[in-house]
Design an enzyme around this catalytic site. Structure first.
Site, PDB file in Angstrom:
ATOM      1  N   ARG A   1       0.842  -1.209   0.000  1.00 30.75           N
ATOM      2  CA  ARG A   1       0.000   0.000   0.000  1.00 30.75           C
ATOM      3  C   ARG A   1       0.872   1.252   0.000  1.00 30.75           C
ATOM      4  O   ARG A   1       0.965   1.971  -0.991  1.00 30.75           O
ATOM      5  CB  ARG A   1      -0.942  -0.015   1.211  1.00 30.75           C
ATOM      6  CG  ARG A   1      -2.105   0.991   1.123  1.00 30.75           C
ATOM      7  CD  ARG A   1      -1.725   2.412   1.463  1.00 30.75           C
ATOM      8  NE  ARG A   1      -1.244   2.572   2.824  1.00 30.75           N
ATOM      9  CZ  ARG A   1      -0.780   3.714   3.322  1.00 30.75           C
ATOM     10  NH1 ARG A   1      -0.708   4.796   2.537  1.00 30.75           N
ATOM     11  NH2 ARG A   1      -0.336   3.788   4.560  1.00 30.75           N
ATOM     12  N   ASP A   2       1.551   1.499   1.086  1.00 31.07           N
ATOM     13  CA  ASP A   2       2.322   2.733   1.221  1.00 31.07           C
ATOM     14  C   ASP A   2       3.519   2.743   0.277  1.00 31.07           C
ATOM     15  O   ASP A   2       3.899   3.783  -0.266  1.00 31.07           O
ATOM     16  CB  ASP A   2       2.781   2.887   2.672  1.00 31.07           C
ATOM     17  CG  ASP A   2       3.281   4.281   2.995  1.00 31.07           C
ATOM     18  OD1 ASP A   2       3.434   5.102   2.077  1.00 31.07           O
ATOM     19  OD2 ASP A   2       3.533   4.559   4.175  1.00 31.07           O
TER      20      ASP A   2
ATOM     21  N   HIS B   1       4.337   3.986  12.852  1.00 31.94           N
ATOM     22  CA  HIS B   1       4.608   4.024  11.413  1.00 31.94           C
ATOM     23  C   HIS B   1       5.660   5.116  11.210  1.00 31.94           C
ATOM     24  O   HIS B   1       5.357   6.307  11.320  1.00 31.94           O
ATOM     25  CB  HIS B   1       3.307   4.356  10.685  1.00 31.94           C
ATOM     26  CG  HIS B   1       3.401   4.375   9.196  1.00 31.94           C
ATOM     27  ND1 HIS B   1       2.925   3.355   8.408  1.00 31.94           N
ATOM     28  CD2 HIS B   1       3.896   5.306   8.340  1.00 31.94           C
ATOM     29  CE1 HIS B   1       3.120   3.649   7.132  1.00 31.94           C
ATOM     30  NE2 HIS B   1       3.711   4.832   7.063  1.00 31.94           N
TER      31      HIS B   1
ATOM     32  N   CYS C   1       4.722  10.091   1.465  1.00 31.00           N
ATOM     33  CA  CYS C   1       3.411  10.723   1.401  1.00 31.00           C
ATOM     34  C   CYS C   1       3.349  11.656   0.192  1.00 31.00           C
ATOM     35  O   CYS C   1       4.188  12.557   0.057  1.00 31.00           O
ATOM     36  CB  CYS C   1       3.139  11.515   2.679  1.00 31.00           C
ATOM     37  SG  CYS C   1       1.566  12.394   2.660  1.00 31.00           S
TER      38      CYS C   1
ATOM     39  N   HIS D   1       8.763   6.908   9.105  1.00 30.71           N
ATOM     40  CA  HIS D   1       9.482   7.128   7.847  1.00 30.71           C
ATOM     41  C   HIS D   1      10.940   7.491   8.133  1.00 30.71           C
ATOM     42  O   HIS D   1      11.326   7.741   9.274  1.00 30.71           O
ATOM     43  CB  HIS D   1       8.778   8.207   7.031  1.00 30.71           C
ATOM     44  CG  HIS D   1       7.526   7.701   6.362  1.00 30.71           C
ATOM     45  ND1 HIS D   1       7.371   7.651   4.991  1.00 30.71           N
ATOM     46  CD2 HIS D   1       6.376   7.205   6.880  1.00 30.71           C
ATOM     47  CE1 HIS D   1       6.190   7.153   4.690  1.00 30.71           C
ATOM     48  NE2 HIS D   1       5.557   6.873   5.826  1.00 30.71           N
TER      49      HIS D   1
ATOM     50  N   ASN E   1       9.505   4.496   3.996  1.00 28.01           N
ATOM     51  CA  ASN E   1       9.352   3.931   5.328  1.00 28.01           C
ATOM     52  C   ASN E   1      10.657   3.314   5.823  1.00 28.01           C
ATOM     53  O   ASN E   1      11.593   3.092   5.064  1.00 28.01           O
ATOM     54  CB  ASN E   1       8.303   2.816   5.290  1.00 28.01           C
ATOM     55  CG  ASN E   1       6.908   3.330   5.045  1.00 28.01           C
ATOM     56  OD1 ASN E   1       6.194   3.668   5.972  1.00 28.01           O
ATOM     57  ND2 ASN E   1       6.502   3.364   3.785  1.00 28.01           N
TER      58      ASN E   1
END
Length: 308
Positions: free
Chosen positions: A19-20, A211, A244, A213, A253
């Site tokens: 996803r990310d 979460h 993002c 980064h 990440n």
């Protein structure tokens, strides 16, 4: 390996690359290739994964195949705990139909980032959370991610008192787990630790993912600050992919293989094989000649010795 008594015996690593990690890749990755990489990540020991996001394909074309990816992943890995990010009730309905175990609703602690990311005020996002909670009650777990919990690209450091307030609100609205996101990867470990200490009372009794980064290369330092405070759930992305779209300059990440190598060295059990994770990251890096290869930025997989 002896483990520091102050550290947890084991941690949960939730893989978020599908996803990310993929959402910022410009060239569309074929659905079957995504599924092959997802399969390989499960083979490396992953048990929890944020598989995709049910957002508008116009907003994130890379995830236009969300329904197919989640449905097939559920079929292939029925015992895994699968999370889908959803922005609204429409997305929640689609995710439920595809078998998501956890619906992750995201909004930002800062007004400016929430407006840029979701085109809504924080109050509007919180109001929408009520509708999603009613829709999924008894059908899936409601998780809430609070973006910019530590730093905002527009407003600087986020006031921990604001984060604590938001944690209380989403718990009242039915959140069964919470994710605090260091969205832009620029938070110094000192400030990261101060925020964790400040919000800790509000988190009592609820599972919490962090979460983190890695824009300034301090993700693992921040993981350490979390570990000594008893936090034992982390998001990470194979190859260190991610970022993002509405946080200019934010890098990916914490890389899953880097995180697992670090945790294993501390004597903390993860259930994941870092060398198998490296193979997935290299497979993604070597795929094609486009954007993806330039986005893979993990450290552990560098060919500098016999371990790799």
């Amino acid at each position: 390996m002896r483990k520091d008594a102050a550290l947890p015996d084991s941690v949960v690593v939730r893989e978020v690359c599908p996803r990310d990690g993929f959402q910022n890749v410009k060239e569309f990755i074929p659905t079957e290739r995504k599924l092959e990489w997802i399969d390989a990540l499960f083979e490396a020991g992953v048990t929890e994964m944020e598989v995709t996001s049910f957002v508008s394909p116009k907003a994130i074309p890379q995830l236009a195949d969300a329904a197919e990816v989640l449905t097939e992943t559920k079929r292939r890995h029925p015992t895994a705990r699968l999370t889908a990010l959803v922005p609204n009730t429409k997305g929640a309905e689609r995710a439920l139909a595809c078998g998501a175990d956890v619906l992750n609703v995201v909004f930002s602690a800062s007004e400016s980032h929430n407006k840029a990311n979701l085109n809504r005020s924080v109050a509007e996002s919180l109001s929408g959370l009520d509708d999603i909670a009613r829709l999924i009650e008894g059908r899936a777990e409601l998780s809430v991610s609070i973006a910019t919990s530590f730093m905002c690209p527009f407003e600087g450091r986020t006031d921990p008192r604001r984060v604590s307030e938001l944690i209380g609100i989403v718990r009242e609205k039915g959140a069964r787990s919470i994710c605090l996101a260091e969205t832009i990867g620029t938070c110094h470990p000192r400030d990261f630790a101060e925020t964790l200490d400040a919000v800790f009372p509000a988190l009592d009794g609820i599972p919490v993912f962090l979460h983190i980064h890695n824009t300034f290369g301090m993700a693992l330092l921040n993981v350490r600050e979390a570990l000594v405070r008893g936090f034992d759930r982390f998001d990470s992305a194979a190859g260190g992919l991610g970022g993002c779209p509405y946080a200019p300059g934010a890098a990916g990440n914490a890389a899953t293989e880097d995180l697992v190598f670090y945790l294993n060295g501390l004597g903390i059990e993860t259930g994941l094989d870092p060398l198998a994770l490296v193979k997935v990251a290299r497979w993604m890096r070597d795929y094609g000649l486009g954007t993806l290869g330039h986005l893979v930025k993990s450290r552990f997989g560098q060919p500098v010795g016999p371990c790799c």
